[in-house]
Design a protein around this motif. Structure first.
Motif, PDB file in Angstrom:
ATOM      1  N   THR A  29      22.245  19.725 -41.061  1.00  0.00           N
ATOM      2  CA  THR A  29      23.520  20.409 -41.206  1.00  0.00           C
ATOM      3  C   THR A  29      23.792  20.653 -42.684  1.00  0.00           C
ATOM      4  O   THR A  29      23.825  19.699 -43.477  1.00  0.00           O
ATOM      5  CB  THR A  29      24.666  19.565 -40.612  1.00  0.00           C
ATOM      6  N   PRO A  81      32.815  29.850 -37.343  1.00  0.00           N
ATOM      7  CA  PRO A  81      31.626  29.308 -38.022  1.00  0.00           C
ATOM      8  C   PRO A  81      31.573  29.653 -39.502  1.00  0.00           C
ATOM      9  O   PRO A  81      30.999  28.921 -40.299  1.00  0.00           O
ATOM     10  CB  PRO A  81      30.457  29.917 -37.249  1.00  0.00           C
ATOM     11  N   ALA A 115      32.869  26.846 -33.670  1.00  0.00           N
ATOM     12  CA  ALA A 115      32.419  25.477 -33.919  1.00  0.00           C
ATOM     13  C   ALA A 115      33.426  24.513 -33.318  1.00  0.00           C
ATOM     14  O   ALA A 115      34.622  24.818 -33.211  1.00  0.00           O
ATOM     15  CB  ALA A 115      32.282  25.239 -35.422  1.00  0.00           C
ATOM     16  N   ARG A 135      34.809  20.556 -33.400  1.00  0.00           N
ATOM     17  CA  ARG A 135      34.918  19.188 -33.906  1.00  0.00           C
ATOM     18  C   ARG A 135      36.155  18.560 -33.261  1.00  0.00           C
ATOM     19  O   ARG A 135      36.977  19.238 -32.663  1.00  0.00           O
ATOM     20  CB  ARG A 135      35.044  19.187 -35.433  1.00  0.00           C
ATOM     21  N   SER A 167      35.205  19.231 -29.228  1.00  0.00           N
ATOM     22  CA  SER A 167      33.794  18.896 -29.050  1.00  0.00           C
ATOM     23  C   SER A 167      33.545  18.185 -27.724  1.00  0.00           C
ATOM     24  O   SER A 167      32.445  18.263 -27.170  1.00  0.00           O
ATOM     25  CB  SER A 167      33.305  18.023 -30.207  1.00  0.00           C
ATOM     26  N   ASN A 184      25.189  29.472 -35.731  1.00  0.00           N
ATOM     27  CA  ASN A 184      25.808  28.590 -34.734  1.00  0.00           C
ATOM     28  C   ASN A 184      25.623  29.175 -33.342  1.00  0.00           C
ATOM     29  O   ASN A 184      26.550  29.223 -32.538  1.00  0.00           O
ATOM     30  CB  ASN A 184      27.295  28.394 -35.043  1.00  0.00           C
ATOM     31  N   SER A 241      25.080  24.435 -29.961  1.00  0.00           N
ATOM     32  CA  SER A 241      25.377  24.003 -31.325  1.00  0.00           C
ATOM     33  C   SER A 241      26.876  23.792 -31.484  1.00  0.00           C
ATOM     34  O   SER A 241      27.665  24.670 -31.145  1.00  0.00           O
ATOM     35  CB  SER A 241      24.886  25.072 -32.318  1.00  0.00           C
ATOM     36  N   THR A 242      27.271  22.634 -32.018  1.00  0.00           N
ATOM     37  CA  THR A 242      28.693  22.364 -32.213  1.00  0.00           C
ATOM     38  C   THR A 242      29.201  22.860 -33.560  1.00  0.00           C
ATOM     39  O   THR A 242      30.397  23.070 -33.734  1.00  0.00           O
ATOM     40  CB  THR A 242      28.993  20.859 -32.104  1.00  0.00           C
ATOM     41  N   GLU A 243      28.299  23.016 -34.528  1.00  0.00           N
ATOM     42  CA  GLU A 243      28.653  23.600 -35.815  1.00  0.00           C
ATOM     43  C   GLU A 243      27.379  24.138 -36.447  1.00  0.00           C
ATOM     44  O   GLU A 243      26.267  23.774 -36.029  1.00  0.00           O
ATOM     45  CB  GLU A 243      29.316  22.577 -36.734  1.00  0.00           C
TER      46      GLU A 243
END
Length: 205
Positions: free
Chosen positions: A44, A66, A96, A98, A102, A163, A167-169
């Motif tokens: 990352t 993103p 993304a 978080r 998430s 992203n 993919s989370t970020e």
């Protein structure tokens, strides 16, 4: 090829990148051997403070663009010399996730797995390095700048960090395989200059 002998790779980027899901910490590194991910590793992009993006109260409750992340669009290079086996582009760079978002995103992972390799890898490039196949995944839409059959030199830019896919970020997923077909391949151990980095290590290239 001997599956016990690590595949030597160069780091496919410059700048600062945080190591996650490293096979130096556990195998299978991503909790599964499906799609040859047993020895895969994630990187990352981060800033000089080791952050991928500023954390705000909104980050904990809402998906984020993103483009807010420092590494979105960073160049991704070939970690080996070889011939491009596959180059897939056109998948969207989604939001993304978080904090609380998430959790919901993780719960939807099964649906992406049902889409198969493209649903998980997103935009990606696979390089045939003398019979060992290296996949670079989650690339930015529109950034893949190579095509199948094209020779590439080690260090040559093939796309940009995105992203897409599972993919989370924005980050880069790297794996080595014994076949060009991730659905049938087995994952191979990998090694970078200086060894195999552990989780939470920040690599500066």
């Amino acid at each position: 090829m001997d599956p016990s002998v690590p595949v030597h790779l160069e780091y496919p980027f410059t700048g600062s990148w945080l190591v996650q899901n490293s096979p130096a910490d556990r195998v299978p590194s991503h909790g599964t051997r499906l799609f040859a991910t047993s020895h895969a590793i994630d990187f990352t992009p981060v800033d000089r403070n080791g952050r991928s993006a500023p954390i705000t109260l909104a980050s904990l409750f809402r998906p984020e663009e993103p483009g807010k992340f420092v590494g979105f669009g960073r160049a991704v290079a070939a970690p080996v010399a070889g011939v491009v086996q596959a180059a897939h582009d056109g998948e969207a760079d989604h939001a993304a996730f978080r904090g609380l978002p998430s959790i919901g995103y993780a719960a939807s992972q099964a649906s992406r797995a049902r889409e198969g390799w493209p649903g998980l890898a997103g935009n990606h490039v696979i390089i045939d390095g003398a019979g060992v196949f290296i996949a670079l995944c989650h690339l930015q839409r529109g950034s893949v700048c190579v095509q199948p059959g094209q020779p590439v030199a080690r260090g040559e830019v093939v796309g940009r960090c995105g992203n897409s896919g599972n993919s989370t970020e924005p980050h880069l997923h790297v794996q080595a395989m014994d076949s060009a077909d991730p659905g049938r391949a087995s994952g191979l151990p990998i090694l970078f200059p200086g060894g195999l980095p552990r989780n939470r290590t920040v690599i500066v290239v």
